[in-house]
Design a protein around this motif. Structure first.
Motif, PDB file in Angstrom:
ATOM      1  N   ILE A  76       0.840  -1.196   0.000  1.00 11.19           N
ATOM      2  CA  ILE A  76       0.000   0.000   0.000  1.00 11.19           C
ATOM      3  C   ILE A  76       0.876   1.248   0.000  1.00 11.19           C
TER       4      ILE A  76
ATOM      5  N   SER B  96       2.119   2.117  -3.322  1.00  8.55           N
ATOM      6  CA  SER B  96       1.117   2.268  -4.378  1.00  8.55           C
ATOM      7  C   SER B  96       0.467   3.654  -4.295  1.00  8.55           C
ATOM      8  N   ASP B  97      -0.549   3.878  -5.139  1.00  7.44           N
ATOM      9  CA  ASP B  97      -1.210   5.187  -5.117  1.00  7.44           C
ATOM     10  C   ASP B  97      -2.283   5.269  -4.033  1.00  7.44           C
TER      11      ASP B  97
ATOM     12  N   VAL C 274     -10.059  10.959   0.617  1.00  9.56           N
ATOM     13  CA  VAL C 274     -11.015  10.842  -0.499  1.00  9.56           C
ATOM     14  C   VAL C 274     -11.822   9.562  -0.303  1.00  9.56           C
TER      15      VAL C 274
ATOM     16  N   GLY D 255     -14.952   1.246  -8.270  1.00 12.67           N
ATOM     17  CA  GLY D 255     -16.408   1.317  -8.128  1.00 12.67           C
ATOM     18  C   GLY D 255     -16.783   2.375  -7.118  1.00 12.67           C
TER      19      GLY D 255
ATOM     20  N   GLY E  22     -20.342   4.036  -4.535  1.00 13.60           N
ATOM     21  CA  GLY E  22     -21.662   3.805  -3.975  1.00 13.60           C
ATOM     22  C   GLY E  22     -21.683   3.169  -2.596  1.00 13.60           C
TER      23      GLY E  22
ATOM     24  N   PRO F 231     -15.927   7.726  -6.817  1.00 18.76           N
ATOM     25  CA  PRO F 231     -15.536   6.364  -7.184  1.00 18.76           C
ATOM     26  C   PRO F 231     -14.113   6.031  -6.746  1.00 18.76           C
ATOM     27  N   MET F 232     -13.933   4.769  -6.438  1.00 13.39           N
ATOM     28  CA  MET F 232     -12.600   4.212  -6.206  1.00 13.39           C
ATOM     29  C   MET F 232     -12.083   3.814  -7.580  1.00 13.39           C
ATOM     30  N   PRO F 233     -10.897   4.308  -7.986  1.00 10.59           N
ATOM     31  CA  PRO F 233     -10.399   3.973  -9.324  1.00 10.59           C
ATOM     32  C   PRO F 233      -9.996   2.503  -9.422  1.00 10.59           C
TER      33      PRO F 233
ATOM     34  N   MET G 289      -2.873  -6.609   0.365  1.00 13.46           N
ATOM     35  CA  MET G 289      -3.350  -5.284   0.784  1.00 13.46           C
ATOM     36  C   MET G 289      -4.639  -5.417   1.584  1.00 13.46           C
TER      37      MET G 289
HETATM   38  C1  HEC Z   1      -8.369   8.323  -6.239  1.00 12.93           C
HETATM   39  C2  HEC Z   1      -8.643   7.932  -4.882  1.00 12.93           C
HETATM   40  C3  HEC Z   1      -8.430   6.484  -4.472  1.00 12.93           C
HETATM   41  C4  HEC Z   1      -7.321   5.701  -4.647  1.00 12.93           C
HETATM   42  C5  HEC Z   1      -6.029   6.065  -5.356  1.00 12.93           C
HETATM   43  C6  HEC Z   1      -7.596   4.449  -3.978  1.00 12.93           C
HETATM   44  N1  HEC Z   1      -8.825   4.469  -3.421  1.00 12.93           N
HETATM   45 FE1  HEC Z   1      -9.702   2.986  -2.354  1.00 12.93          FE
HETATM   46  N2  HEC Z   1     -11.408   4.038  -2.305  1.00 12.93           N
HETATM   47  C7  HEC Z   1     -11.597   5.314  -2.789  1.00 12.93           C
HETATM   48  C8  HEC Z   1     -12.987   5.705  -2.630  1.00 12.93           C
HETATM   49  C9  HEC Z   1     -13.595   7.031  -3.033  1.00 12.93           C
HETATM   50  C10 HEC Z   1     -13.629   4.606  -2.020  1.00 12.93           C
HETATM   51  C11 HEC Z   1     -15.093   4.467  -1.658  1.00 12.93           C
HETATM   52  C12 HEC Z   1     -15.781   3.733  -2.808  1.00 12.93           C
HETATM   53  C13 HEC Z   1     -17.227   3.464  -2.564  1.00 12.93           C
HETATM   54  O1  HEC Z   1     -17.879   4.231  -1.846  1.00 12.93           O
HETATM   55  O2  HEC Z   1     -17.700   2.442  -3.069  1.00 12.93           O
HETATM   56  C14 HEC Z   1     -12.613   3.592  -1.811  1.00 12.93           C
HETATM   57  C15 HEC Z   1     -12.841   2.382  -1.199  1.00 12.93           C
HETATM   58  C16 HEC Z   1     -11.874   1.437  -0.893  1.00 12.93           C
HETATM   59  C17 HEC Z   1     -12.106   0.232  -0.149  1.00 12.93           C
HETATM   60  C18 HEC Z   1     -13.416  -0.204   0.452  1.00 12.93           C
HETATM   61  C19 HEC Z   1     -14.282  -0.766  -0.660  1.00 12.93           C
HETATM   62  C20 HEC Z   1     -15.708  -1.049  -0.268  1.00 12.93           C
HETATM   63  O3  HEC Z   1     -16.472  -1.396  -1.183  1.00 12.93           O
HETATM   64  O4  HEC Z   1     -16.080  -0.925   0.902  1.00 12.93           O
HETATM   65  C21 HEC Z   1     -10.913  -0.408  -0.085  1.00 12.93           C
HETATM   66  C22 HEC Z   1     -10.612  -1.722   0.592  1.00 12.93           C
HETATM   67  C23 HEC Z   1      -9.939   0.408  -0.794  1.00 12.93           C
HETATM   68  N3  HEC Z   1     -10.564   1.519  -1.267  1.00 12.93           N
HETATM   69  C24 HEC Z   1      -8.619   0.074  -0.938  1.00 12.93           C
HETATM   70  C25 HEC Z   1      -7.766   0.769  -1.777  1.00 12.93           C
HETATM   71  C26 HEC Z   1      -6.437   0.317  -2.097  1.00 12.93           C
HETATM   72  C27 HEC Z   1      -5.783  -0.939  -1.534  1.00 12.93           C
HETATM   73  C28 HEC Z   1      -5.898   1.232  -2.935  1.00 12.93           C
HETATM   74  C29 HEC Z   1      -4.534   1.206  -3.602  1.00 12.93           C
HETATM   75  C30 HEC Z   1      -4.271   0.038  -4.421  1.00 12.93           C
HETATM   76  C31 HEC Z   1      -6.899   2.279  -3.113  1.00 12.93           C
HETATM   77  N4  HEC Z   1      -7.992   1.964  -2.414  1.00 12.93           N
HETATM   78  C32 HEC Z   1      -6.691   3.398  -3.896  1.00 12.93           C
HETATM   79  C33 HEC Z   1     -10.641   6.122  -3.353  1.00 12.93           C
HETATM   80  C34 HEC Z   1      -9.381   5.700  -3.727  1.00 12.93           C
END
Ligand code: HEC
Length: 153
Positions: free
Chosen positions: A76, A79-80, A92, A121, A123, A129-131, A144
């Motif tokens: 982690i 990573s980004d 975010v 995704g 919601g 959105p999570m990229p 992770m």
């Molecule tokens: C650009 C911003 C961004 C980056 C970069 C990002 N995330 Fe996220 N992540 C989010 C957002 C916004 C959500 C909430 C998404 C939602 O509401 O479904 C999230 C949700 C999650 C969740 C919870 C998912 C769920 O459905 O409950 C996990 C686990 C997670 N991220 C892990 C990671 C990991 C591991 C990385 C790196 C590989 C990462 N994220 C990179 C923005 C980001």
């Protein structure tokens, strides 16, 4: 003679007599005895061991004993993810601790979260959105997620 003069004379007499620099035979005897015993003790003392200087890092555990950083935490960190997530603060995206408290650590949730990290995704935590991370291997995404799920209280 006034009382004042009497005490002054007494004090002077004292200084000139025994309470001054003059020592009694008894005092001299014990002083000599004490000096002799110190000298003998010193002579019999083993040479002092060279002072071992505690290394500056003494408080720190040697590397081998240090708790290993979770491989998922290291992935982690490299990573980004850190741009949008922190362990204990919503940025975010949700704080990893909040994620860990929401999902029980089981295979189903683990697979779901691995999929979400790879495909992205929105919601669940809001509309942002999570990229997607299509280049992330299942193994790395799994590590992770294992780490994230370990942060529950
Ligand atoms: C650009 C911003 C961004 C980056 C970069 C990002 N995330 Fe996220 N992540 C989010 C957002 C916004 C959500 C909430 C998404 C939602 O509401 O479904 C999230 C949700 C999650 C969740 C919870 C998912 C769920 O459905 O409950 C996990 C686990 C997670 N991220 C892990 C990671 C990991 C591991 C990385 C790196 C590989 C990462 N994220 C990179 C923005 C980001």
């Amino acid at each position: 003679m006034t009382t004042k003069h009497f005490f002054a004379a007494l004090a002077l007499g004292c200084i000139l007599a025994s309470c001054g620099t003059e020592k009694s035979e008894y005092d001299r005897y014990y002083e000599q005895d004490y000096r002799d015993s110190v000298a003998t003790a010193k002579a019999n003392e083993p040479a002092p061991a060279p002072a071992v200087k505690a290394p500056a890092t003494a408080a720190r555990k040697p590397a081998a004993e240090q708790p290993k950083q979770h491989p998922g935490a290291m992935l982690i960190a490299g990573s980004d993810c850190t741009a949008c997530h922190s362990n204990n603060q919503k940025l975010v995206g949700p704080a990893y601790m909040d994620v860990a408290n929401k999902y029980e650590d089981n295979d189903k949730n683990r697979n779901y979260l691995v999929g979400k990290v790879k495909e992205g995704g929105a919601g669940v935590w809001g509309q942002v959105p999570m990229p997607a991370h299509p280049n992330l291997s299942n193994a790395d995404a799994g590590k992770m997620v294992d780490y994230i799920l370990s942060l529950n209280d």
